[in-house]
Design an enzyme around this catalytic site. Structure first.
Site, short mmCIF file in Angstrom:
data_model
loop_
_atom_site.label_atom_id
_atom_site.label_comp_id
_atom_site.label_asym_id
_atom_site.label_seq_id
_atom_site.Cartn_x
_atom_site.Cartn_y
_atom_site.Cartn_z
N GLY A 142 5.31 3.09 -0.35
CA GLY A 142 5.87 3.87 -1.47
C GLY A 142 4.98 3.72 -2.69
N SER A 157 0.85 -1.20 0.00
CA SER A 157 0.00 0.00 0.00
C SER A 157 0.88 1.24 0.00
CB SER A 157 -0.90 -0.01 1.23
OG SER A 157 -0.11 0.29 2.37
N LYS A 158 0.22 2.37 -0.08
CA LYS A 158 0.89 3.68 -0.13
C LYS A 158 2.02 3.82 0.90
CE LYS A 158 -0.97 5.93 -3.39
NZ LYS A 158 0.03 5.65 -4.41
N ARG A 159 1.79 3.23 2.06
CA ARG A 159 2.81 3.36 3.12
C ARG A 159 4.16 2.81 2.66
NH1 ARG A 159 2.39 -0.24 6.91
NH2 ARG A 159 0.85 -1.64 6.02
#
Ligand code: GLU
Length: 500
Positions: free
Chosen positions: A254, A250-252
């Site tokens: 990158g 996920s976005k966390r």
């Protein structure tokens, strides 16, 4: 074989979904089957046309062309769920008249209260089935009075649903844990579990390959197939792509979308090859293989059941390989955005493109990604002798005995000869400087390098020097930042040295 990729156009194409699309594509291509693209856009609040277009563009960029889809049509269209609402309504009506589905009037508040009560009692939440007992005639009357209702499927009691997942083996669910799923929402739009069955059946899909997050939907779908009298496809559920900490990517972590990896400067063939290696191995010694070869070797049964970790280092490794193999003209085109971003290129003419095509391979062999190419070639466009002479590595070269004499001599030699448009001409000048200064090897080449490129390291001089002088001959109309020739560089460097 007919397979499909069925994205919901609610955002960018995540690399995990791109991998699902790829595995479907590989399966279709392995067996000469058909790869269908279907847009699941019945969630009106979240679906957008922009997202649909972006997904199509990302798939095309990856080279995962579909054989039937919303833009090109096909024998089982339309391929956008929002254009198939009449089909879902008619099959829902059929299920209601057969007694397999019913209208449900429970308010969202009531459903939420039931859910909370179940959770408080430590039970998995499940619809109580309260409206199953509403007689059809009453339901019709209530709706005629304007009451809103959803259509729910009647899950049969006491059944065990078993399916042979092509990746995970036998999967078993008991109907006691399955609440009656919604088929149509109160606005008449279909819920996922219903639309997917109607579409997969009518589109004659033979194999459903999708993310593991859908596995608990599959028994619901199988019950709907049965009630509609359709033969279900085979199923394969792929483990999700994980981040390094073993949670779904996920976005966390990158970058997660195909668009982001594209913007970072990865080549599509590298991303495709890398995605195929998450949870699957083509066998043999070589993992870096063209997509047609991957398709030839692909087998869904050989895909691992455990989660694959997304490893950007490995992606960069694949990218290095493909950067070295890529056609220079294509690389030059693909690198244009990055050259523009660095302000080195505006709107290049044919001569400008030809020049970039000639110089790009010099950098492509030593970078991980396209976006690193312009900085490796910045020496062609930017030359500042004073600044260079104050760089520690350059100062070290200049401190060497005889370095200044090499540069003086080089400047003199270049002032009288033609431009160094090829390697032979450059070698002749080097030989002359060598002969006059008595320097050789590092003592000769290091000062020449700093005087002509402004740096103590960089691409092979044999390639860099002719590239500089060919660039100096381009006119401003080429659409590239101006390039100062070797003659001018050596003179300016020698001049700068007189002041330091
Ligand atoms: N629209 C669903 C998704 O994007 C498709 C799932 C499926 O392949 O059945 O997750």
């Amino acid at each position: 074989m007919r397979v499909r990729f069925a994205p919901s156009p609610t955002g960018h194409l995540h690399v995990g979904n791109a991998r699902t699309a790829l595995f479907n594509w590989l399966m279709a291509h392995h067996s000469g089957g058909t790869f269908i693209l279907r847009i699941e856009d019945t969630d009106v609040e979240r679906s957008t046309r922009e997202s649909e277009e972006a997904i199509l563009e990302d798939l095309q960029w990856l080279g995962l062309q579909w054989d039937e889809g919303p833009d090109i049509g096909g024998p089982c269209g339309p391929y956008r769920q929002s254009e198939r609402l009449h089909l879902y309504r008619s099959y829902a009506a059929e299920l209601i008249s057969a007694g397999d589905a019913y209208h449900c009037f429970c308010s969202p508040e009531r459903l939420e209260a039931e859910r909370q009560a179940a959770l408080a009692a430590g039970q998995p939440p499940k619809y109580s089935g309260a409206c199953r007992s509403v007689p059809d005639a009453d339901a019709l009357e209530r709706m005629a009075r304007g009451e809103r209702a959803v259509v729910r499927f009647k899950v049969p009691a006491g059944r065990e649903i078993v399916f042979a997942d092509l990746v995970r083996g036998d999967v078993v669910f008991h109907t006691s844990v399955i609440g009656d799923p919604v088929l149509l929402r109160s606005d008449g739009s279909p819920a996922y579990n219903f639309a997917v069955v109607v579409d997969d059946a009518l589109m004659e899909v033979t194999h459903v390959v999708r993310g593991e997050d859908h596995i608990s939907n599959t028994p619901r779908q199988l019950l709907i197939y049965e009630a509609l009298g359709f033969t279900p496809p085979a199923f394969a559920h792929l483990a999700l792509v994980m981040g390094p900490d073993h949670t779904p990517l996920s976005k966390r972590h990158g970058a997660t979308s195909v668009a982001e990896f594209r913007a970072k400067g990865y080549l599509p063939e590298a991303l495709v090859n890398y995605l195929a290696l998450i949870g699957w191995s083509p066998g043999g010694d070589d993992e870096l293989l063209p997509v047609d070869e991957l398709a030839r070797r692909f087998s869904i049964g050989a895909v691992g059941h455990s989660a694959g970790i997304f490893d950007e280092e490995k992606l960069a490794w694949a990218d290095r390989h493909y950067l070295r193999m890529a056609d220079p003209a294509r690389l030059a085109q693909l690198a244009l955005t990055f050259f523009r971003r660095e302000g080195l290129v505006s709107d290049p003419s044919a001569a400008g493109i030809e020049y970039l095509t000639a110089v790009v391979p010099m950098a492509a062999a030593s970078v991980d990604r396209l976006d690193e190419i312009p900085s490796r070639l910045r020496f062609l466009f930017a030359f500042d002798p004073r600044k260079a002479a104050s760089e520690p590595e350059v100062m070290e070269v200049l401190a060497h005995d005889g370095a200044r004499a090499v540069i003086e001599c080089l400047a003199r030699e270049l002032s009288r000869g033609p431009r160094l448009a090829d390697r032979e001409r450059f070698r002749a000048v080097v030989a002359a400087v060598k002969q006059q200064t008595g320097q050789k090897a590092k003592g000769l080449f290091h000062p020449i390098r700093v005087a002509l490129t402004g740096a103590a390291s960089g691409p092979e001089l044999d390639q860099a020097v002719p590239a500089i002088d060919r660039g100096a001959e381009l006119s401003g109309a080429a659409g590239l930042a101006p390039i100062l020739g070797c003659r001018e560089r050596a003179a300016a460097f020698a001049e700068a040295l007189r002041h330091v």
